[in-house]
Design a protein around this motif. Structure first.
Motif, mmCIF file in Angstrom:
data_model
loop_
_atom_site.group_PDB
_atom_site.id
_atom_site.type_symbol
_atom_site.label_atom_id
_atom_site.label_comp_id
_atom_site.label_asym_id
_atom_site.label_seq_id
_atom_site.Cartn_x
_atom_site.Cartn_y
_atom_site.Cartn_z
ATOM 1 N N ILE A 7 0.858 -1.181 0.000
ATOM 2 C CA ILE A 7 0.000 0.000 0.000
ATOM 3 C C ILE A 7 0.896 1.234 0.000
ATOM 4 O O ILE A 7 1.505 1.591 1.016
ATOM 5 C CB ILE A 7 -0.929 0.017 1.233
ATOM 6 C CG1 ILE A 7 -1.717 -1.290 1.326
ATOM 7 C CG2 ILE A 7 -1.877 1.207 1.176
ATOM 8 C CD1 ILE A 7 -2.515 -1.436 2.615
ATOM 9 N N THR A 8 1.016 1.902 -1.128
ATOM 10 C CA THR A 8 1.834 3.111 -1.242
ATOM 11 C C THR A 8 1.512 3.810 -2.548
ATOM 12 O O THR A 8 1.082 3.168 -3.515
ATOM 13 C CB THR A 8 3.344 2.780 -1.194
ATOM 14 O OG1 THR A 8 4.094 4.001 -1.238
ATOM 15 C CG2 THR A 8 3.772 1.914 -2.371
ATOM 16 N N ALA A 31 -1.788 -1.431 -3.984
ATOM 17 C CA ALA A 31 -2.898 -0.495 -3.791
ATOM 18 C C ALA A 31 -2.315 0.900 -3.643
ATOM 19 O O ALA A 31 -1.474 1.142 -2.781
ATOM 20 C CB ALA A 31 -3.711 -0.874 -2.558
ATOM 21 N N HIS A 32 -2.794 1.842 -4.495
ATOM 22 C CA HIS A 32 -2.276 3.210 -4.450
ATOM 23 C C HIS A 32 -3.123 4.114 -3.561
ATOM 24 O O HIS A 32 -2.858 5.310 -3.458
ATOM 25 C CB HIS A 32 -2.222 3.788 -5.860
ATOM 26 C CG HIS A 32 -1.244 3.066 -6.755
ATOM 27 N ND1 HIS A 32 0.117 3.140 -6.568
ATOM 28 C CD2 HIS A 32 -1.450 2.258 -7.816
ATOM 29 C CE1 HIS A 32 0.727 2.404 -7.487
ATOM 30 N NE2 HIS A 32 -0.203 1.860 -8.259
ATOM 31 N N PRO A 34 -5.828 3.687 0.244
ATOM 32 C CA PRO A 34 -6.372 2.759 1.239
ATOM 33 C C PRO A 34 -7.657 2.066 0.776
ATOM 34 O O PRO A 34 -7.858 0.879 1.057
ATOM 35 C CB PRO A 34 -6.625 3.657 2.443
ATOM 36 C CG PRO A 34 -5.597 4.741 2.322
ATOM 37 C CD PRO A 34 -5.492 4.996 0.847
ATOM 38 N N HIS A 36 -8.436 1.101 -2.133
ATOM 39 C CA HIS A 36 -8.120 0.014 -3.062
ATOM 40 C C HIS A 36 -7.591 -1.220 -2.338
ATOM 41 O O HIS A 36 -7.614 -2.322 -2.889
ATOM 42 C CB HIS A 36 -7.073 0.481 -4.080
ATOM 43 C CG HIS A 36 -7.508 1.651 -4.887
ATOM 44 N ND1 HIS A 36 -6.612 2.505 -5.525
ATOM 45 C CD2 HIS A 36 -8.747 2.146 -5.169
ATOM 46 C CE1 HIS A 36 -7.266 3.452 -6.154
ATOM 47 N NE2 HIS A 36 -8.569 3.267 -5.948
ATOM 48 N N ALA A 37 -7.106 -1.021 -1.110
ATOM 49 C CA ALA A 37 -6.532 -2.137 -0.365
ATOM 50 C C ALA A 37 -7.576 -2.988 0.333
ATOM 51 O O ALA A 37 -7.302 -4.143 0.684
ATOM 52 C CB ALA A 37 -5.541 -1.603 0.676
ATOM 53 N N TRP A 41 -7.087 -6.850 2.103
ATOM 54 C CA TRP A 41 -6.513 -6.681 3.433
ATOM 55 C C TRP A 41 -6.489 -7.982 4.242
ATOM 56 O O TRP A 41 -5.469 -8.363 4.822
ATOM 57 C CB TRP A 41 -7.268 -5.595 4.198
ATOM 58 C CG TRP A 41 -6.760 -5.373 5.598
ATOM 59 C CD1 TRP A 41 -7.257 -5.901 6.754
ATOM 60 C CD2 TRP A 41 -5.624 -4.593 5.992
ATOM 61 N NE1 TRP A 41 -6.529 -5.490 7.840
ATOM 62 C CE2 TRP A 41 -5.513 -4.680 7.392
ATOM 63 C CE3 TRP A 41 -4.709 -3.820 5.289
ATOM 64 C CZ2 TRP A 41 -4.521 -4.034 8.110
ATOM 65 C CZ3 TRP A 41 -3.718 -3.164 6.013
ATOM 66 C CH2 TRP A 41 -3.629 -3.277 7.396
ATOM 67 N N VAL A 47 1.145 -7.840 4.456
ATOM 68 C CA VAL A 47 0.792 -6.481 4.042
ATOM 69 C C VAL A 47 1.968 -5.561 4.369
ATOM 70 O O VAL A 47 2.451 -5.530 5.503
ATOM 71 C CB VAL A 47 -0.472 -5.962 4.753
ATOM 72 C CG1 VAL A 47 -0.734 -4.502 4.369
ATOM 73 C CG2 VAL A 47 -1.679 -6.823 4.413
ATOM 74 N N VAL A 49 2.966 -1.631 4.299
ATOM 75 C CA VAL A 49 2.367 -0.301 4.238
ATOM 76 C C VAL A 49 3.477 0.737 4.118
ATOM 77 O O VAL A 49 4.388 0.796 4.951
ATOM 78 C CB VAL A 49 1.520 -0.014 5.492
ATOM 79 C CG1 VAL A 49 0.870 1.370 5.394
ATOM 80 C CG2 VAL A 49 0.462 -1.098 5.683
ATOM 81 N N LEU A 57 -4.415 5.255 5.793
ATOM 82 C CA LEU A 57 -4.909 3.904 6.031
ATOM 83 C C LEU A 57 -5.480 3.780 7.436
ATOM 84 O O LEU A 57 -6.549 3.196 7.638
ATOM 85 C CB LEU A 57 -3.771 2.900 5.831
ATOM 86 C CG LEU A 57 -4.106 1.438 6.122
ATOM 87 C CD1 LEU A 57 -5.144 0.914 5.134
ATOM 88 C CD2 LEU A 57 -2.846 0.569 6.078
#
Length: 352
Positions: A7-8, A31-32, A34, A36-37, A41, A47, A49, A57
């Motif tokens: 996630i970034t 995931a660009h 939160p 989208h994540a 999850w 995961v 982050v 997030l």
């Protein structure tokens, strides 16, 4: 299989994470934002982050879960640990210093189930005793039992196990391609990089100038090998170097090939002194000669793994480029079968 989730929206951080994941043989879901994540999850095995999206997030209130890491490229950032707690991460990894740890984390979740493969080392008690031929023959016999087998050529001056197996032209990585690697090597990546045929994978040397194998490189290969292979066979030099010591320390058994004559036994005794500094169980493989097997093993004070009579026409077969003959009608084949039975039971004892 579900993939690790990153996630970034920081492109530089993402580039670093993709590179590290590739070293572990892992593919990522990215995931660009939160939102989208959310679908990934709970089911992602890991995961990661980025610190750039940690606050965003945390604002979404993600449910607690194991194996969450916060990754940053900004050392000593004052809010890092607050963000770690906010997203429920178990650790903070600062890149690039924590890259090796991150490779391990990715590899842990994408590797196949561990096989707890056994390591067998083979060492010649004297020059020309036939240790390399025995190592190659054991690997061939094991692969024909459908045991997933890694054959490691660890003797830089041994002439090359690839030549013994008729694979000197095979495409794939050799030791010089691996010695610069540090830390864990994914089993999947290792097997994909090395020459393989049937159930047998081979790690040998390039032709030409050779260099000693660093202990760290040997450690990485053997750790990967025992995770993904049923059997790892290492052909070691008589003059032990740090890489050979690394292999011996992991060996379930070490086979010392001894020529059954006075000079052969005396030379093997000197080699044995070095072996006993690094490994536990050593067994003698007694080559045909003027001395009885019992005399050889009593002189060395080691148990016997069996005798290996001279095999007619073996040298001629190898010089033609044929692989070592390991059929049941050959003395070499019968020895290999008996030894593998002692490790795994009759025939497919370990499965594939």
């Amino acid at each position: 299989m579900d993939r690790p989730l990153v996630i970034t929206e920081d492109p530089d951080l993402l580039d670093d994470l993709l590179r590290v994941a590739a070293a572990a043989g892992a593919e990522l879901d990215v995931a660009h934002a939160p939102a989208h994540a959310r679908p990934y999850w709970n089911r992602a095995p890991l995961v990661v982050v980025g610190s750039d999206l940690a606050d965003a997030l945390a604002a979404t209130g993600p449910p607690p879960r194991p194996r969450v890491l916060l990754v940053t490229r900004a050392p000593d950032e004052p809010d890092t640990w607050r963000r770690c707690v906010a997203v429920g991460a178990q650790s903070v990894l600062e890149l690039p210093s924590a890259e090796r740890r991150l490779v391990d984390e990715f590899a842990d979740v994408v590797e196949p189930a561990e096989r707890a493969g056994r390591v067998v080392c083979v060492v010649g008690g004297s020059g020309g005793a036939g240790a390399s031929v025995l190592a190659a023959s054991l690997a061939l016999s094991a692969s024909r039992r459908r045991l997933r087998t890694l054959l490691v050529d660890a003797d830089p001056l041994g002439g090359g196990l690839d030549l013994l197996l008729g694979q000197e032209e095979a495409e794939g990585a050799r030791w010089p391609d691996l010695v610069a690697r540090e830390g864990r090597i994914s089993f999947t990546a290792l097997q994909a990089a090395l020459p393989s045929f049937a159930e047998l994978t081979l790690l040998s040397f390039h032709r030409g100038e050779v260099q000693a194998i660093p202990a760290e490189a040997m450690r990485s290969v053997l750790e990967s090998g025992t995770r993904g292979f049923d059997l790892v066979i290492a052909d070691l030099p008589r003059r032990l170097d740090p890489a050979a010591a690394e292999a011996l320390g992991r060996a379930a058994v070490t086979l010392l090939v001894v020529a059954a004559d006075v000079r052969g036994v005396l030379a093997a005794a000197q080699v044995l002194t070095g072996l006993r500094e690094h490994t536990g169980e050593v067994r003698a493989v007694v080559r045909g000669g003027v001395l009885e097997e019992s005399v050889v093993t009593a002189s060395l004070n080691v148990p016997s793994a069996g005798t290996l009579p001279d095999q007619p026409r073996l040298v001629a077969a190898l010089n033609r480029g044929d692989v070592p003959p390991v059929g049941r009608r050959t003395s070499l084949g019968r020895f290999c079968s008996s030894f593998l039975d002692s490790l795994y039971g009759p025939e497919n004892g370990a499965g594939a």
